[in-house]
Scaffold this motif. Sequence first.
Motif, PDB file in Angstrom:
ATOM      1  N   UNK A   1       0.819  -1.211   0.000  1.00  0.00           N
ATOM      2  CA  UNK A   1       0.000   0.000   0.000  1.00  0.00           C
ATOM      3  C   UNK A   1       0.858   1.268   0.000  1.00  0.00           C
ATOM      4  N   UNK A   2       2.181   1.109   0.146  1.00  0.00           N
ATOM      5  CA  UNK A   2       3.068   2.270   0.169  1.00  0.00           C
ATOM      6  C   UNK A   2       3.340   2.809   1.555  1.00  0.00           C
ATOM      7  N   UNK A   3       2.952   2.054   2.575  1.00  0.00           N
ATOM      8  CA  UNK A   3       3.238   2.470   3.948  1.00  0.00           C
ATOM      9  C   UNK A   3       4.643   2.028   4.321  1.00  0.00           C
ATOM     10  N   UNK A   4       5.442   2.969   4.806  1.00  0.00           N
ATOM     11  CA  UNK A   4       6.824   2.710   5.195  1.00  0.00           C
ATOM     12  C   UNK A   4       6.910   2.737   6.716  1.00  0.00           C
ATOM     13  N   UNK A   5       7.531   1.723   7.294  1.00  0.00           N
ATOM     14  CA  UNK A   5       7.772   1.681   8.737  1.00  0.00           C
ATOM     15  C   UNK A   5       9.269   1.639   8.974  1.00  0.00           C
ATOM     16  N   UNK A   6       9.729   2.537   9.828  1.00  0.00           N
ATOM     17  CA  UNK A   6      11.132   2.613  10.222  1.00  0.00           C
ATOM     18  C   UNK A   6      11.193   2.250  11.700  1.00  0.00           C
ATOM     19  N   UNK A   7      12.083   1.332  12.048  1.00  0.00           N
ATOM     20  CA  UNK A   7      12.256   0.933  13.438  1.00  0.00           C
ATOM     21  C   UNK A   7      13.741   0.979  13.787  1.00  0.00           C
ATOM     22  N   UNK A   8      14.051   1.659  14.872  1.00  0.00           N
ATOM     23  CA  UNK A   8      15.434   1.792  15.326  1.00  0.00           C
ATOM     24  C   UNK A   8      15.482   1.430  16.803  1.00  0.00           C
TER      25      UNK A   8
ATOM     26  N   UNK B   1      12.544  -0.731  23.697  1.00  0.00           N
ATOM     27  CA  UNK B   1      13.746   0.052  23.433  1.00  0.00           C
ATOM     28  C   UNK B   1      13.810   0.498  21.964  1.00  0.00           C
ATOM     29  N   UNK B   2      12.701   0.350  21.260  1.00  0.00           N
ATOM     30  CA  UNK B   2      12.639   0.649  19.824  1.00  0.00           C
ATOM     31  C   UNK B   2      11.811   1.906  19.562  1.00  0.00           C
ATOM     32  N   UNK B   3      12.393   2.836  18.834  1.00  0.00           N
ATOM     33  CA  UNK B   3      11.664   4.007  18.344  1.00  0.00           C
ATOM     34  C   UNK B   3      11.246   3.695  16.912  1.00  0.00           C
ATOM     35  N   UNK B   4       9.996   3.975  16.582  1.00  0.00           N
ATOM     36  CA  UNK B   4       9.475   3.663  15.262  1.00  0.00           C
ATOM     37  C   UNK B   4       8.741   4.882  14.698  1.00  0.00           C
ATOM     38  N   UNK B   5       8.618   4.909  13.398  1.00  0.00           N
ATOM     39  CA  UNK B   5       7.741   5.902  12.775  1.00  0.00           C
ATOM     40  C   UNK B   5       7.185   5.308  11.488  1.00  0.00           C
ATOM     41  N   UNK B   6       6.090   5.900  11.021  1.00  0.00           N
ATOM     42  CA  UNK B   6       5.469   5.473   9.777  1.00  0.00           C
ATOM     43  C   UNK B   6       5.343   6.668   8.847  1.00  0.00           C
ATOM     44  N   UNK B   7       5.363   6.373   7.568  1.00  0.00           N
ATOM     45  CA  UNK B   7       5.249   7.402   6.532  1.00  0.00           C
ATOM     46  C   UNK B   7       4.495   6.773   5.376  1.00  0.00           C
ATOM     47  N   UNK B   8       3.636   7.518   4.737  1.00  0.00           N
ATOM     48  CA  UNK B   8       2.911   7.011   3.581  1.00  0.00           C
ATOM     49  C   UNK B   8       3.611   7.479   2.319  1.00  0.00           C
ATOM     50  N   UNK B   9       4.223   6.527   1.607  1.00  0.00           N
ATOM     51  CA  UNK B   9       4.940   6.838   0.375  1.00  0.00           C
ATOM     52  C   UNK B   9       3.985   6.886  -0.817  1.00  0.00           C
ATOM     53  N   UNK B  10       2.795   6.402  -0.643  1.00  0.00           N
ATOM     54  CA  UNK B  10       1.824   6.396  -1.721  1.00  0.00           C
ATOM     55  C   UNK B  10       2.013   5.251  -2.679  1.00  0.00           C
TER      56      UNK B  10
END
Length: 127
Positions: free
Chosen positions: A71-78, A116-125
């Motif tokens: 769907x173009x959803x990006x998840x970043x986990x650090x 201990x994980x920081x995450x974010x999501x972004x919609x790349x389309x």
Amino acid sequence: MRSAHAAMSFDADPRRVEAARRVTAAVLGRAGVRDRDVIGTVQLLVSEIVTNAIVHGNANSVSFQVTCDPAGDVTIEVDDHSSGAPEMREAGPDDEGGRGMQLVTYLARDWGRKGTCTWCTFTAGSG
């Protein structure tokens, strides 16, 4: 759009941020994302969260993963393997740092901390 994923662990060294950015661009490319602005924005999110983990985390290593779904959803986990959570700072006009999590708040669809994980999501389309 296709699914794509990458994960890596590395020493908590600021020189590793660029490697995480390159991996992110490759994942987005494999997923079919071609918009240079989208790729740049996701790379900026990676830079801010990885740098925050390296500078403020208490561990010798950092784990990183980025996933793009169909769907173009990006998840970043650090994962910085430390118990502290990112803090929003009020940087002054002359401060050279302190705006990273403000950028993440502004650019990401959502972000948070799990363990201990920081995450974010972004919609790349759709590409």
